[in-house]
Design a protein around this motif. Structure first.
Motif, mmCIF file in Angstrom:
data_model
loop_
_atom_site.group_PDB
_atom_site.id
_atom_site.type_symbol
_atom_site.label_atom_id
_atom_site.label_comp_id
_atom_site.label_asym_id
_atom_site.label_seq_id
_atom_site.Cartn_x
_atom_site.Cartn_y
_atom_site.Cartn_z
ATOM 1 N N ARG A 1 -6.421 -28.438 -51.469
ATOM 2 C CA ARG A 1 -5.692 -29.687 -51.891
ATOM 3 C C ARG A 1 -4.778 -30.341 -50.709
ATOM 4 N N ASP A 2 -5.126 -31.471 -50.241
ATOM 5 C CA ASP A 2 -4.469 -32.156 -49.144
ATOM 6 C C ASP A 2 -2.963 -32.760 -49.809
ATOM 7 N N PRO A 3 -1.991 -32.701 -49.227
ATOM 8 C CA PRO A 3 -0.754 -33.382 -49.876
ATOM 9 C C PRO A 3 -0.825 -34.833 -50.003
ATOM 10 N N GLU A 4 -1.568 -35.639 -48.941
ATOM 11 C CA GLU A 4 -1.821 -36.837 -49.154
ATOM 12 C C GLU A 4 -2.955 -37.485 -49.796
ATOM 13 N N ALA A 5 -4.157 -36.758 -49.435
ATOM 14 C CA ALA A 5 -5.489 -37.223 -49.971
ATOM 15 C C ALA A 5 -5.946 -36.471 -51.164
ATOM 16 N N GLY A 6 -5.322 -35.544 -51.647
ATOM 17 C CA GLY A 6 -5.656 -34.753 -52.847
ATOM 18 C C GLY A 6 -6.815 -33.880 -52.694
ATOM 19 N N TRP A 7 -7.391 -33.431 -53.867
ATOM 20 C CA TRP A 7 -8.415 -32.151 -53.537
ATOM 21 C C TRP A 7 -9.633 -32.816 -52.599
ATOM 22 N N ARG A 8 -9.940 -32.104 -51.965
ATOM 23 C CA ARG A 8 -11.179 -32.063 -50.631
ATOM 24 C C ARG A 8 -12.115 -30.907 -50.786
ATOM 25 N N ALA A 9 -13.190 -31.229 -50.418
ATOM 26 C CA ALA A 9 -14.102 -30.070 -50.048
ATOM 27 C C ALA A 9 -15.079 -30.502 -48.825
ATOM 28 N N GLY A 10 -15.575 -29.731 -48.278
ATOM 29 C CA GLY A 10 -16.686 -29.805 -47.135
ATOM 30 C C GLY A 10 -17.583 -28.685 -46.933
ATOM 31 N N ALA A 11 -18.796 -28.875 -46.655
ATOM 32 C CA ALA A 11 -19.644 -27.875 -46.321
ATOM 33 C C ALA A 11 -20.694 -28.315 -45.406
ATOM 34 N N LEU B 1 -22.058 -21.264 -33.155
ATOM 35 C CA LEU B 1 -21.310 -22.601 -33.285
ATOM 36 C C LEU B 1 -21.004 -22.914 -34.636
ATOM 37 N N LEU B 2 -21.782 -22.837 -35.484
ATOM 38 C CA LEU B 2 -21.201 -23.137 -36.944
ATOM 39 C C LEU B 2 -20.166 -22.252 -37.461
ATOM 40 N N GLY B 3 -20.111 -20.981 -37.017
ATOM 41 C CA GLY B 3 -18.956 -19.924 -37.169
ATOM 42 C C GLY B 3 -17.822 -20.275 -36.828
ATOM 43 N N THR B 4 -17.738 -21.177 -35.570
ATOM 44 C CA THR B 4 -16.376 -21.586 -35.157
ATOM 45 C C THR B 4 -15.754 -22.567 -36.090
ATOM 46 N N CYS B 5 -16.573 -23.239 -36.885
ATOM 47 C CA CYS B 5 -15.949 -24.422 -37.735
ATOM 48 C C CYS B 5 -14.894 -23.861 -38.808
ATOM 49 N N LYS B 6 -13.861 -24.534 -38.595
ATOM 50 C CA LYS B 6 -12.797 -24.248 -39.606
ATOM 51 C C LYS B 6 -12.560 -24.704 -41.019
ATOM 52 N N ASP B 7 -12.135 -23.851 -41.807
ATOM 53 C CA ASP B 7 -11.805 -24.619 -43.051
ATOM 54 C C ASP B 7 -11.184 -26.084 -43.040
ATOM 55 N N ALA B 8 -10.145 -26.254 -41.987
ATOM 56 C CA ALA B 8 -9.272 -27.280 -42.061
ATOM 57 C C ALA B 8 -10.264 -28.497 -41.559
ATOM 58 N N GLU B 9 -11.299 -28.187 -40.594
ATOM 59 C CA GLU B 9 -12.071 -29.279 -40.246
ATOM 60 C C GLU B 9 -13.067 -29.751 -41.417
ATOM 61 N N LEU B 10 -13.441 -28.814 -42.199
ATOM 62 C CA LEU B 10 -14.318 -29.091 -43.221
ATOM 63 C C LEU B 10 -13.750 -29.954 -44.205
ATOM 64 N N THR B 11 -12.257 -29.923 -44.206
ATOM 65 C CA THR B 11 -11.698 -30.784 -45.469
ATOM 66 C C THR B 11 -10.751 -31.858 -44.647
ATOM 67 N N ASP B 12 -10.774 -31.968 -43.485
ATOM 68 C CA ASP B 12 -9.868 -32.757 -42.884
ATOM 69 C C ASP B 12 -10.191 -34.326 -43.259
ATOM 70 N N PRO B 13 -9.315 -35.161 -43.837
ATOM 71 C CA PRO B 13 -9.570 -36.500 -44.191
ATOM 72 C C PRO B 13 -9.489 -37.516 -42.910
ATOM 73 N N ALA B 14 -9.160 -37.072 -41.728
ATOM 74 C CA ALA B 14 -9.251 -37.778 -40.490
ATOM 75 C C ALA B 14 -10.418 -37.545 -39.848
ATOM 76 N N LEU B 15 -11.008 -36.671 -39.981
ATOM 77 C CA LEU B 15 -12.231 -35.959 -39.275
ATOM 78 C C LEU B 15 -13.610 -36.130 -40.109
ATOM 79 N N ASP B 16 -14.215 -37.523 -39.470
ATOM 80 C CA ASP B 16 -15.436 -37.823 -40.378
ATOM 81 C C ASP B 16 -16.766 -37.076 -39.868
ATOM 82 N N SER B 17 -17.835 -37.351 -40.657
ATOM 83 C CA SER B 17 -18.785 -36.656 -40.501
ATOM 84 C C SER B 17 -19.574 -36.673 -39.139
ATOM 85 N N ASP B 18 -19.713 -37.749 -38.473
ATOM 86 C CA ASP B 18 -20.050 -37.750 -37.083
ATOM 87 C C ASP B 18 -19.309 -36.887 -35.972
#
Length: 317
Positions: free
Chosen positions: A181-191, A224-241
């Motif tokens: 749950r992001d304090p400003e953006a609400g619930w988020r998930a990424g994979a 490289l995939l293992g270096t991906c952090k949970d915060a990066e997967l759910t960061d509203p400011a970090l787009d897919s590209d």
């Protein structure tokens, strides 16, 4: 060990959505395929409809992201469903997505048992317990349903999915899933998922050295995939590209247009009526409270009410 670089920019055009999407990509030199899922307002809407406690919401968010991720690997016209059943505090979770991108999900849990779980985190053994993970593809009444089932074997849902691929599909895969749950953006998930399909990337006459290079490329991609952090997967400011470039740009990543997702339930009064018509009169009588039969959709919490006259009309020949 391969290293990543941060990338401040974004390749996506302004017209491309930044949330609630699934995007395919390839790591060209190593003949690897992948998908990236971002859930924002869609997940927040589903969780808000139910007011789930945080551990339940996190687990359901991961299940919904994983369902989209796995569905994206298939060519189908219909509904892909991910379901867990276990003897833990979260007894059942269901997430399904249509080939058109309509996503929904719900969880059933025991509040008392959940209150006894004091350890932090979203551990499958603590929250789901012993049970199974099932995947179902339903393409309509005139086609045969496909279902795969595997034990809940792993510390988290990503590891359980790994177990399924190892046991059932014989496909090498790497998966990262996170929700918060992001304090400003609400619930988020990424994979993010990368796959090495059988016989992908060349034929035997290309030589043993080529096979070794492909093996090395696969191992580098997993690192490289293992270096991906949970915060990066759910960061509203970090787009897919930006995320995919940050992870795999040194390997040569190629991205494809995204498919958008929406929160949309398939329940309706007509569907509920069809179910009530199949029930014996005695069962309907037991369901009635003050002469009214109430039905609540588990997915979207919409309530449907049927009076005695309406029930009688449904039972009429």
């Amino acid at each position: 060990m391969p290293r990543r670089r941060s990338w401040p920019g974004a390749l996506a055009s302004a017209a491309m959505p930044t949330d609630d999407l699934i995007r395919s990509f390839e790591i060209d030199p190593n003949a690897l395929r992948g998908r990236h899922v971002r859930l924002g307002p869609v997940l927040d809407r589903v969780v808000s409809q139910h007011g789930y406690p945080e551990p339940v919401a996190v687990m359901l968010g991961e299940a919904m992201a994983l369902a989209v991720l796995l569905a994206g690997a298939l060519k189908y016209e219909g509904i892909f469903t991910l379901q867990t059943k276990g003897d833990g505090p979260i007894g059942t979770m269901v997430a399904d997505v249509t080939s058109a991108g309509a996503l929904r999900g719900y969880a059933q849990f025991d509040a008392e048992e959940l209150g006894r779980v004091t350890a932090p985190g979203n551990s499958v053994p603590r929250l789901l317990g012993a049970g199974y993970l099932a995947f179902t593809v339903d393409q309509g009444e005139h086609t045969e349903r496909y279902q795969g089932i595997v034990e809940l074997d792993g510390a988290n849902l990503a590891e359980c999915a790994h177990h399924y691929f190892r046991q059932s599909e014989q496909i090498e895969a790497g998966i990262r899933v996170a929700a918060r749950r992001d304090p400003e953006a609400g619930w988020r998930a990424g994979a993010v998922m990368i796959q090495r399909l059988p016989d992908e990337g060349g034929t035997a006459d290309e030589g043993e050295q080529n096979d070794e290079e492909l093996d090395d490329g696969w191992r580098r991609a997993l690192v490289l995939l293992g270096t991906c952090k949970d915060a990066e997967l759910t960061d509203p400011a970090l787009d897919s590209d930006a995320l995919l470039f940050r992870l795999f740009h040194e390997e040569g990543v190629r991205v494809y247009p995204a498919q958008t997702l929406e929160a949309r339930c398939r329940c309706s009064r007509e569907r509920i009526e069809d179910v009530l018509r199949t029930l014996p009169a005695d069962d309907l009588e037991h369901l009635a409270v003050d002469g009214v039969v109430g039905v609540t959709c588990e997915f979207c919490s919409t309530q449907y009410r049927f009076t005695e006259a309406e029930i009688a009309a449904l039972q009429a020949p």
